[in-house]
Write an enzyme that holds these catalytic residues in place. Structure first.
Site, mmCIF file in Angstrom:
data_model
loop_
_atom_site.group_PDB
_atom_site.id
_atom_site.type_symbol
_atom_site.label_atom_id
_atom_site.label_comp_id
_atom_site.label_asym_id
_atom_site.label_seq_id
_atom_site.Cartn_x
_atom_site.Cartn_y
_atom_site.Cartn_z
ATOM 1 N NE ARG A 147 -5.561 -35.305 15.075
ATOM 2 C CZ ARG A 147 -5.315 -36.177 14.081
ATOM 3 N NH1 ARG A 147 -4.881 -37.398 14.357
ATOM 4 N NH2 ARG A 147 -5.515 -35.836 12.834
ATOM 5 C CE1 TYR A 159 -2.557 -38.410 9.847
ATOM 6 C CE2 TYR A 159 -2.247 -36.831 11.641
ATOM 7 C CZ TYR A 159 -2.862 -37.956 11.117
ATOM 8 O OH TYR A 159 -3.795 -38.620 11.856
ATOM 9 C CG ASP A 211 -1.142 -38.034 15.186
ATOM 10 O OD1 ASP A 211 0.032 -38.387 15.379
ATOM 11 O OD2 ASP A 211 -2.013 -38.767 14.662
ATOM 12 C CG HIS A 213 0.867 -39.479 11.394
ATOM 13 N ND1 HIS A 213 1.188 -40.231 10.309
ATOM 14 C CD2 HIS A 213 -0.356 -39.892 11.793
ATOM 15 C CE1 HIS A 213 0.184 -41.066 10.046
ATOM 16 N NE2 HIS A 213 -0.760 -40.896 10.936
ATOM 17 C CD GLU A 237 -2.070 -39.816 17.905
ATOM 18 O OE1 GLU A 237 -2.940 -39.015 18.316
ATOM 19 O OE2 GLU A 237 -2.264 -40.574 16.941
ATOM 20 C CD GLU A 263 -2.120 -43.795 14.718
ATOM 21 O OE1 GLU A 263 -2.797 -43.002 15.400
ATOM 22 O OE2 GLU A 263 -1.863 -43.602 13.526
ATOM 23 N NE ARG A 284 -3.929 -42.189 20.216
ATOM 24 C CZ ARG A 284 -4.253 -42.419 18.960
ATOM 25 N NH1 ARG A 284 -3.371 -42.851 18.095
ATOM 26 N NH2 ARG A 284 -5.480 -42.207 18.541
ATOM 27 C CD GLU A 340 -8.100 -40.872 16.481
ATOM 28 O OE1 GLU A 340 -7.547 -41.974 16.612
ATOM 29 O OE2 GLU A 340 -7.764 -40.043 15.612
ATOM 30 C CD1 TRP A 403 2.190 -39.514 5.177
ATOM 31 C CD2 TRP A 403 1.077 -41.137 6.235
ATOM 32 N NE1 TRP A 403 0.874 -39.144 5.246
ATOM 33 C CE2 TRP A 403 0.158 -40.122 5.890
ATOM 34 C CE3 TRP A 403 0.594 -42.257 6.925
ATOM 35 C CZ2 TRP A 403 -1.206 -40.183 6.197
ATOM 36 C CZ3 TRP A 403 -0.751 -42.327 7.229
ATOM 37 C CH2 TRP A 403 -1.643 -41.301 6.867
#
Ligand code: KDG
Ligand code: MG
Length: 403
Positions: A147, A159, A211, A213, A237, A263, A284, A340, A403
Site C-alpha cells: 500500500r 492519513y 487507501d 480513507h 480502498e 474495515e 475488508r 493487511e 477522517w
C-alpha cells in the site's frame, strides 16, 4: 465443557488493546480481541457488565448457539461496540475448540486452501523520495503487495504517514482528538502522480494498493479511479464514506480500478448491497469488528457467490489475537484475496506470544492448537490503559470532513 470464568483485560503494550479471556472447567483457556480504537472502554464494559456474566455456566463448545444468543438475544443488534464484543467471545470459543481438539483453528474450518496468505504491507513517506526508499525496504523484505501513501504537498498532515522515527504508523493520540486539515483538490491531483512515480521507478511487478480513507464524493472517487487505471492498481480502498453503499454504483459506472471497502463494517448487512450488486471487488471486514470467525465466514461465503474476494483489515489496532484469527480464516476460505499486515509496536510481543510466521510476503498461522496466541496477564498489567483518540478531519473552512 462449562465456562467458569470470563474476564476482560485492558492494557497498552505499545497501544491500547482489550482482551477477553475465557476459561472452562477442563482448564482450557481461549482469548479474543475486543479492541475498538478510541472507544476501548465501551466494549470492555459491554463485555464485563453484560456478556461475561451470561457466559458463566454455558457450554464452550456451542459456538453458533452462543453467537445467536448474544446477537439475537440482545434485541439491540449490530453496531461496532456490540459486534466487537460478540467477536471477542466467538474467537475465544474457537480458540478453546481448537485446543480441545488439539488442532489449529484453520483445520477446524476445513483445512488449508492455500500454502500461505499473501499480505499487503504499508509504504509511506513525507516526500516521494522517502516513499520510494520505504517501498524498496518492503520489497527487500519480500512483500508482494504494498500500500502506498504519501504526504500531500500543501497539506500539513495526511492519513497514513508515520511521525519521523521509524515507528509503526499510529493515528490515535492524546486524551482529546487531534484536528487535521483536508483539501480534496490537491489530493486528487497528487495521488495519481504518486502512484505513477512508483510504477516508473519500480515497474509493474508488485501489487499496488492505496487507501483513500473515506474522503471523496462518488464522482471524485470515479475521477481518481479513472486516473489510476493506467497504473493497474490491486485496489483503491474506502474511496467514499463506507456506509453509503449505493455511492459505489456511481464509482463503478466510471472506472475499472478495483474497489475495496469494509474495515468499519460490523455485519453482513453492511455489505449486502455492495456484494450482491457486484459493486466492489474486495470486502475488508475484520474478525474483531465483524462478529468474529463465525460471522466473518458468513460474509465471505456470501461474497464468494458474487466473485468478491476477502481483503481483511489488519491495522495495528487489531491485536495479535485478531491478526492470528484472521489468518486462520484466510487460510481456509476459497475466495481469499489479500490480508493487511502492519505489525505491532513493541512491547506487544512481551504480552502476546504468537505461533504465526511471515516469510516472502506470505503468512502462515502455525500449527499450535487454537488460534496460536497466548496472552500474558502479568506482562499486560505492567502496561496500563492509556486513553487515546483518533483524529477529527476538517476542511480548510473548518467544516468537519470524514477522517
Ligand atoms: O483505527 C483506525 C485504523 O484501523 C484505520 O485508520 C487503519 O485505514 C486503516 C487501514 O486500512 O489499515
Ligand atoms: Mg483503511
Amino acid at each position: 465443557m462449562r465456562i467458569i470464568d470470563a474476564r476482560v483485560v485492558v492494557s497498552s503494550p505499545g497501544r491500547n488493546y482489550v482482551t477477553l479471556i475465557v476459561e472452562t472447567e477442563d482448564g482450557l483457556t481461549g482469548i479474543g480481541d475486543a479492541t475498538l480504537n478510541g472507544r476501548e472502554l465501551a466494549v470492555a464494559s459491554y463485555l464485563r457488565d453484560h456478556v461475561c456474566p451470561l457466559l458463566i455456566g454455558r457450554d464452550a463448545r456451542r459456538i453458533e448457539d452462543t453467537w445467536q444468543c448474544l446477537y439475537r438475544g440482545a434485541y439491540w443488534r449490530r453496531g461496532p461496540v456490540t459486534m466487537t464484543a460478540v467477536a471477542a467471545v466467538d474467537v475465544a470459543l474457537w480458540d478453546i475448540k481448537g485446543k480441545a481438539a488439539d488442532m489449529p483453528v484453520y483445520q477446524l474450518l476445513g483445512g488449508a486452501a492455500r500454502d500461505g496468505v499473501m499480505l499487503y504491507t504499508h509504504a509511506s513517506g513525507e516526500t516521494l523520495a522517502d516513499l520510494h526508499e520505504d517501498f524498496q525496504a518492503h520489497l527487500d523484505q519480500g512483500f508482494k503487495a504494498i500500500r502506498v501513501q504519501s504526504a500531500i504537498p500543501g497539506l500539513e498532515k495526511t492519513y497514513g504517514i508515520p511521525a519521523p522515527g521509524g515507528e509503526i504508523y499510529e493515528p490515535a493520540s492524546g486524551s482529546r482528538p487531534q484536528e487535521d486539515r483536508w483539501d480534496t483538490a490537491p489530493y486528487l491531483d497528487f495521488a495519481p502522480q504518486m502512484v505513477a512515480s512508483i510504477r516508473e521507478e519500480f515497474g509493474y511487478g508488485t501489487h499496488l494498493l492505496h487507501d483513500v480513507h473515506h474522503r471523496l464524493s462518488p464522482i471524485e472517487a470515479a475521477r481518481l479511479g479513472k486516473a489510476l487505471e493506467p497504473h493497474r492498481m490491486f485496489w483503491i480502498e474506502d474511496p467514499t464514506p463506507a456506509e453509503d453503499q449505493s455511492a459505489f454504483r456511481t464509482i463503478r459506472q466510471h472506472t475499472t480500478t478495483p474497489l475495496a471497502v469494509g474495515e468499519v463494517f460490523n455485519s453482513i448487512w453492511d455489505c449486502q448491497q455492495l456484494i450482491t450488486e457486484r459493486l466492489i471487488d474486495y470486502i475488508r471486514a475484520s474478525v474483531s469488528h465483524a462478529g468474529g470467525i463465525t460471522h466473518l465466514r458468513r460474509i465471505f461465503a456470501l461474497a464468494d457467490l458474487y466473485g468478491v474476494r476477502s481483503g481483511s483489515h489488519g491495522a495495528g489496532d487489531l491485536s495479535p489475537a485478531s491478526f492470528a484469527a484472521a489468518l486462520h480464516v484466510d487460510m481456509s476460505i476459497p475466495n481469499f484475496g489479500v490480508q493487511e499486515y502492519m505489525g505491532h509496536r513493541p512491547p506487544a510481543d512481551e504480552v502476546f506470544s504468537v505461533s504465526y510466521s511471515i516469510s516472502e510476503g506470505h503468512a502462515h498461522p502455525g500449527d499450535a492448537p487454537g488460534i496460536g496466541v497466548t496472552f500474558d496477564e502479568e506482562a499486560a498489567a505492567r502496561h496500563p490503559y492509556d486513553p487515546k483518540y483518533l483524529p477529527i478531519n476538517r476542511r480548510l473552512d473548518g467544516t468537519v470532513h470524514d477522517w
